[in-house]
Write a protein that holds these residues in place. Structure first.
Motif, PDB file in Angstrom:
ATOM      1  N   SER A 143      -7.848  -7.619  -6.105  1.00 61.09           N
ATOM      2  CA  SER A 143      -8.781  -8.593  -5.565  1.00 61.09           C
ATOM      3  C   SER A 143      -9.047  -8.190  -4.179  1.00 61.09           C
ATOM      4  N   CYS A 144      -8.067  -7.880  -3.512  1.00 56.75           N
ATOM      5  CA  CYS A 144      -8.036  -7.840  -1.827  1.00 56.75           C
ATOM      6  C   CYS A 144      -7.884  -6.494  -1.460  1.00 56.75           C
ATOM      7  N   ILE A 145      -6.463  -5.869  -1.584  1.00 59.33           N
ATOM      8  CA  ILE A 145      -6.226  -4.545  -1.114  1.00 59.33           C
ATOM      9  C   ILE A 145      -7.378  -3.492  -1.094  1.00 59.33           C
ATOM     10  N   LYS A 146      -7.443  -3.360  -2.855  1.00 59.94           N
ATOM     11  CA  LYS A 146      -8.347  -2.511  -3.004  1.00 59.94           C
ATOM     12  C   LYS A 146      -9.795  -2.331  -2.348  1.00 59.94           C
ATOM     13  N   LYS A 147     -10.284  -3.546  -2.117  1.00 58.60           N
ATOM     14  CA  LYS A 147     -11.419  -3.576  -1.408  1.00 58.60           C
ATOM     15  C   LYS A 147     -11.469  -3.272  -0.088  1.00 58.60           C
ATOM     16  N   LYS A 148     -10.256  -3.539   0.585  1.00 54.57           N
ATOM     17  CA  LYS A 148      -9.963  -3.331   2.049  1.00 54.57           C
ATOM     18  C   LYS A 148      -9.810  -1.916   2.167  1.00 54.57           C
ATOM     19  N   ILE A 190       0.745  -1.201  -0.173  1.00 51.48           N
ATOM     20  CA  ILE A 190       0.002  -0.125   0.106  1.00 51.48           C
ATOM     21  C   ILE A 190       0.944   1.332  -0.064  1.00 51.48           C
ATOM     22  N   GLU A 191       1.948   1.371   0.654  1.00 54.08           N
ATOM     23  CA  GLU A 191       2.851   2.214   0.961  1.00 54.08           C
ATOM     24  C   GLU A 191       3.596   2.613  -0.433  1.00 54.08           C
ATOM     25  N   LEU A 192       4.132   1.604  -0.924  1.00 57.12           N
ATOM     26  CA  LEU A 192       4.594   1.731  -2.268  1.00 57.12           C
ATOM     27  C   LEU A 192       3.776   2.029  -3.314  1.00 57.12           C
ATOM     28  N   HIS A 193       2.364   1.511  -3.431  1.00 59.48           N
ATOM     29  CA  HIS A 193       1.627   1.874  -4.560  1.00 59.48           C
ATOM     30  C   HIS A 193       1.414   3.400  -4.308  1.00 59.48           C
ATOM     31  N   SER A 194       1.328   3.825  -3.099  1.00 59.54           N
ATOM     32  CA  SER A 194       1.086   5.552  -2.908  1.00 59.54           C
ATOM     33  C   SER A 194       2.202   6.227  -3.656  1.00 59.54           C
ATOM     34  N   VAL A 195       3.151   5.574  -3.747  1.00 58.80           N
ATOM     35  CA  VAL A 195       4.479   6.448  -4.328  1.00 58.80           C
ATOM     36  C   VAL A 195       4.545   6.102  -5.651  1.00 58.80           C
ATOM     37  N   LEU A 196       4.554   4.683  -6.142  1.00 58.87           N
ATOM     38  CA  LEU A 196       4.526   4.169  -7.415  1.00 58.87           C
ATOM     39  C   LEU A 196       3.448   4.169  -8.290  1.00 58.87           C
ATOM     40  N   GLY A 197       2.395   3.835  -7.755  1.00 57.58           N
ATOM     41  CA  GLY A 197       1.157   3.818  -8.582  1.00 57.58           C
ATOM     42  C   GLY A 197       1.191   2.194  -9.229  1.00 57.58           C
ATOM     43  N   ASN A 198       0.740   2.137 -10.398  1.00 51.50           N
ATOM     44  CA  ASN A 198       0.563   0.644 -10.560  1.00 51.50           C
ATOM     45  C   ASN A 198       1.857  -0.069 -11.428  1.00 51.50           C
ATOM     46  N   ARG A 199       2.963   0.499 -10.759  1.00 51.72           N
ATOM     47  CA  ARG A 199       4.254   0.048 -11.130  1.00 51.72           C
ATOM     48  C   ARG A 199       4.549  -1.101 -10.489  1.00 51.72           C
ATOM     49  N   ASP A 223      -9.976   5.859  -1.140  1.00 52.91           N
ATOM     50  CA  ASP A 223      -9.703   5.842  -2.746  1.00 52.91           C
ATOM     51  C   ASP A 223      -8.495   5.009  -3.029  1.00 52.91           C
ATOM     52  N   PRO A 224      -8.372   3.816  -3.254  1.00 50.88           N
ATOM     53  CA  PRO A 224      -7.122   2.998  -3.936  1.00 50.88           C
ATOM     54  C   PRO A 224      -6.371   3.746  -4.929  1.00 50.88           C
ATOM     55  N   ASN A 225      -6.980   4.391  -5.598  1.00 50.95           N
ATOM     56  CA  ASN A 225      -6.127   5.079  -6.641  1.00 50.95           C
ATOM     57  C   ASN A 225      -5.419   6.488  -6.031  1.00 50.95           C
ATOM     58  N   THR A 226      -5.956   7.346  -5.302  1.00 50.69           N
ATOM     59  CA  THR A 226      -5.353   8.245  -4.747  1.00 50.69           C
ATOM     60  C   THR A 226      -4.578   8.070  -3.354  1.00 50.69           C
ATOM     61  N   HIS A 227      -5.032   7.163  -2.481  1.00 49.26           N
ATOM     62  CA  HIS A 227      -4.555   6.826  -1.307  1.00 49.26           C
ATOM     63  C   HIS A 227      -5.355   7.951  -0.134  1.00 49.26           C
ATOM     64  N   LYS A 228      -6.394   8.597  -0.914  1.00 48.76           N
ATOM     65  CA  LYS A 228      -6.951   9.787   0.031  1.00 48.76           C
ATOM     66  C   LYS A 228      -8.253   9.152   0.606  1.00 48.76           C
ATOM     67  N   PRO A 229      -8.825   9.803   1.533  1.00 46.60           N
ATOM     68  CA  PRO A 229      -9.985   9.289   2.122  1.00 46.60           C
ATOM     69  C   PRO A 229     -10.991   9.954   1.098  1.00 46.60           C
TER      70      PRO A 229
END
Length: 233
Positions: A110-115, A79-88, A122-128
DNA sequence: AAGAAGCACAACCGCAGGATT
DNA sequence: GAATCCTGCGGTTGTGCTTCT
């Protein structure tokens, strides 16, 4: 769906790999290494295309793979890395020994997005979600960078900011790869805004975390002293 | 018990970019 | 410089298992 060009040349198997195929590929690569993937299937006696062999090796047969479920620490790191790197995914996978990009991508979708959604993030922006609505209704009209926009940013030409602080710029640019030597912090009286002169876009501090990965040190998370927040002056 | 829906994982596809000819 | 080949990446789809109705 079409079939990759290499699969037209001869009748090649598709779909799930059988244990026999796995054994052939594993034996071949263990003895000879993969070398040129396009020749591997022929030399290993497989009716598969090289691309399929490569994928099977990377995602399933490699001996250094860590099998089993992801730990909480691994999920947090993703999650932390995705907030920095996006879908890389490949770059994220590089930070998780024994995990593959495909595995992480699947876990994310399948999992983290849902959580995250369940937590109201928002899983794309990592903001509420609530914060985003507030921001969108506010005065701030800075361009929000998302991972989907990365390619265009990477190709943008550098522009030097005239009002940056030299000290801040040096500190800031030290975080980035030497080839990107025109990043700067441009303090604003109303909001702390980061000016990335590599592509000319204005970033809010938290948006900065979605910057193109070549701007980012992949080991930030290991070095608290390099946290980007330190540079919001 | 049986079919539908949901889910996780495996595999495929198109594309981009680098290397080679 | 153009054409071709090869590799790697990210998005998407397919497959099989589990849970629900």
């Amino acid at each position: 769906m079409g079939r990759h060009s290499c699969c037209f040349k001869q009748k090649l198997r598709k779909g799930l790999w059988s244990p026999e195929e796995d054994e052939k590929l594993l034996n071949y690569i263990t003895k000879h290494g993969h070398g040129c993937w396009s020749t591997v299937p022929k030399l290993a006696g497989l009716q598969r295309c090289g691309k399929s062999c490569r994928l099977r090796w990377i995602n399933y047969l490699r001996p250094d793979l860590k099998r089993g479920p992801f730990s909480q620490q691994e999920e947090d790191l993703i999650i932390e890395l995705h907030s920095v790197l996006g879908n890389r995914w490949s770059q994220i996978a590089a930070q998780l020994p024994g995990r593959t990009d495909n595995e992480i991508k699947n876990l994310w979708n399948s999992c983290i997005k849902k959580k995250l959604k369940q937590k109201g993030i928002d899983p794309n922006t990592h903001k509420p979600y609530l914060d985003q609505e507030t921001n969108n209704n506010g005065k701030n009209n800075s361009l929000i960078i998302t991972s989907n926009d990365q390619k265009s940013h990477e190709k943008a030409s550098p522009i030097q900011s005239p009002d940056m602080s030299t000290t801040t710029f040096e500190a800031f640019s030290n975080l980035f790869s030497p080839s990107l030597n025109s990043c700067a912090v441009a303090p604003s009286s109303t909001s702390q805004v980061v000016h990335n002169t590599n592509n000319g876009f204005l970033w809010q501090p938290d948006e900065f975390l979605s910057a193109p990965s070549e701007l980012m040190r992949s080991d930030w998370h290991r070095h608290p002293t390099l946290q980007p927040e330190l540079f919001w002056i």
